[in-house]
Design an enzyme around this catalytic site. Structure first.
Site, PDB file in Angstrom:
ATOM      1  CE  LYS A  26     -36.602 -87.324 -84.292  1.00 60.90           C
ATOM      2  NZ  LYS A  26     -37.595 -86.225 -84.160  1.00 60.90           N
ATOM      3  NE  ARG A  57     -35.829 -82.632 -78.939  1.00 58.09           N
ATOM      4  CZ  ARG A  57     -35.564 -83.346 -78.517  1.00 58.09           C
ATOM      5  NH1 ARG A  57     -35.114 -84.687 -79.663  1.00 58.09           N
ATOM      6  NH2 ARG A  57     -36.023 -83.961 -77.543  1.00 58.09           N
TER       7      ARG A  57
HETATM    8  N1  PMM Z   1     -38.432 -85.647 -81.380  1.00 59.21           N
HETATM    9  C1  PMM Z   1     -37.795 -86.300 -80.570  1.00 59.21           C
HETATM   10  C2  PMM Z   1     -37.699 -85.918 -79.172  1.00 59.21           C
HETATM   11  N2  PMM Z   1     -38.726 -85.107 -78.414  1.00 59.21           N
HETATM   12  N3  PMM Z   1     -39.508 -82.583 -79.903  1.00 59.21           N
HETATM   13  C3  PMM Z   1     -39.995 -81.794 -80.886  1.00 59.21           C
HETATM   14  N4  PMM Z   1     -40.358 -80.999 -81.109  1.00 59.21           N
HETATM   15  N5  PMM Z   1     -39.419 -81.939 -82.305  1.00 59.21           N
HETATM   16  C4  PMM Z   1     -38.581 -83.753 -82.660  1.00 59.21           C
HETATM   17  O1  PMM Z   1     -38.548 -83.829 -83.690  1.00 59.21           O
HETATM   18  C5  PMM Z   1     -38.565 -84.081 -81.645  1.00 59.21           C
HETATM   19  C6  PMM Z   1     -38.639 -83.927 -79.932  1.00 59.21           C
HETATM   20  C7  PMM Z   1     -37.916 -88.142 -80.476  1.00 59.21           C
HETATM   21  O2  PMM Z   1     -35.960 -88.339 -80.134  1.00 59.21           O
HETATM   22  P1  PMM Z   1     -35.282 -88.310 -78.778  1.00 59.21           P
HETATM   23  O3  PMM Z   1     -34.883 -89.798 -78.466  1.00 59.21           O
HETATM   24  O4  PMM Z   1     -34.123 -87.880 -79.644  1.00 59.21           O
HETATM   25  O5  PMM Z   1     -35.293 -86.953 -78.125  1.00 59.21           O
END
Ligand code: PMM
Length: 287
Positions: free
Chosen positions: A227, A266
């Protein structure tokens, strides 16, 4: 066809483990900030899901909507088209799949295709009917802190009472709504939503005070991988560290969060995460 045991899945995912559950990110979108659309086709997506599982992912999080700041939403049919074949194939091969969606229709179809977890970045705000799907299916529900869709979320990073108090209060309200919809709270995981309607400073404050989120009484999942707050710290204001060069910094968080005792992480680089956790585990174990 595989036969699913909801209760078994719930039991497994909530069983007391020695390390956090590792949720491998599988964005099947053409416009993901972190994967750059590498897994937009079914074949590469399934292969990557299997690779992450082999590298130690406890579950694979399949998402068909990019939530990077400024992103516009796909139509529901497009999201279904992206997500369902991958969910079906991975579930059929025994992978524990979560579906990363804010839409009830997508959650329902994904659960029918074998997903055992609904990861809703809006915590039920974007489409409250998703809570009925969770209640009726018995899926595990990840409720993340969220305020607005990605095309306008940066306008909502305002927390007069402080970000920790604000996120805690709003997640508490989500828990009330989730319970009111009839969902068994034992199946709910909370997530502070790093990067969603948060400044970089807000993300660091939340990481410093996760105990206050945990005081809501539910396990906590954290998504920090790749991030921009990591890019901002490791680079300069004008030149944040590129997305593919943030992993070493992220691993410091992995170790800290594991020691803290979060329920789940995650992550994109599953191998790096499970390696770091293996080292931590070995040091913690008496020789
Ligand atoms: N971040 C993203 C997408 N889905 N779900 C949860 N539970 N927590 C998060 O911090 C989260 C998520 C966005 O990040 P990405 O684009 O790398 O998937």
């Amino acid at each position: 066809m595989a036969s699913w045991c909801w209760r078994c899945a719930v039991t497994d995912l909530f069983a007391l483990g020695e390390r956090p559950r590792v949720m491998g990110v599988l964005n099947v979108t053409p416009d993901s900030f972190s994967d750059g659309g590498r897994y937009a086709a079914v074949g590469p997506a399934v292969q990557h899901g299997l690779e992450m599982t082999a590298a130690g992912a406890d579950l694979v999080d399949v998402g068909g909507e990019s939530t990077r700041p400024g992103a516009t939403r796909p139509l529901v049919d497009e999201e279904l088209h992206r997500v369902l074949p991958v969910v079906r194939e991975l579930s059929g091969q025994g992978v524990t799949v979560s579906v990363d969606t804010m839409r009830a229709e997508v959650a329902e179809a994904a659960v029918a295709a074998g997903a055992q977890v609904v990861n809703d970045v809006s915590g039920g705000l974007a489409d409250p009917r998703i809570l009925d799907v969770v209640r009726d299916s018995g899926a595990v529900y990840v409720a993340m802190h969220w305020r607005a869709h990605s095309d306008r979320m940066t306008r909502h990073a305002d927390y007069p009472e402080g970000v920790v108090a604000g996120v805690r209060a709003e997640l508490g309200e989500r828990l009330e709504a989730i319970a009111a919809a009839g969902v068994d709270l034992d199946r709910v995981v909370l997530d502070p939503g790093l990067g969603f309607a948060k400044t970089q400073q807000h993300n660091w404050e939340l990481l410093q005070h996760l105990d206050e989120i945990e005081q809501l009484g539910r396990p906590v999942l954290v998504g920090a991988s790749r991030k921009s707050f990591l890019g901002g710290l490791l680079g300069t204001d004008d030149a944040p560290r590129p997305v593919d060069q943030r992993e070493a910094g992220h691993l410091a968080l992995v170790v800290l969060l594991a020691q803290y005792g979060v329920w789940g992480l995650r992550v994109h680089d599953v191998r790096a995460t499970t390696d770091a956790l293996a080292v931590l585990d070995r040091v913690a174990r008496p020789s």
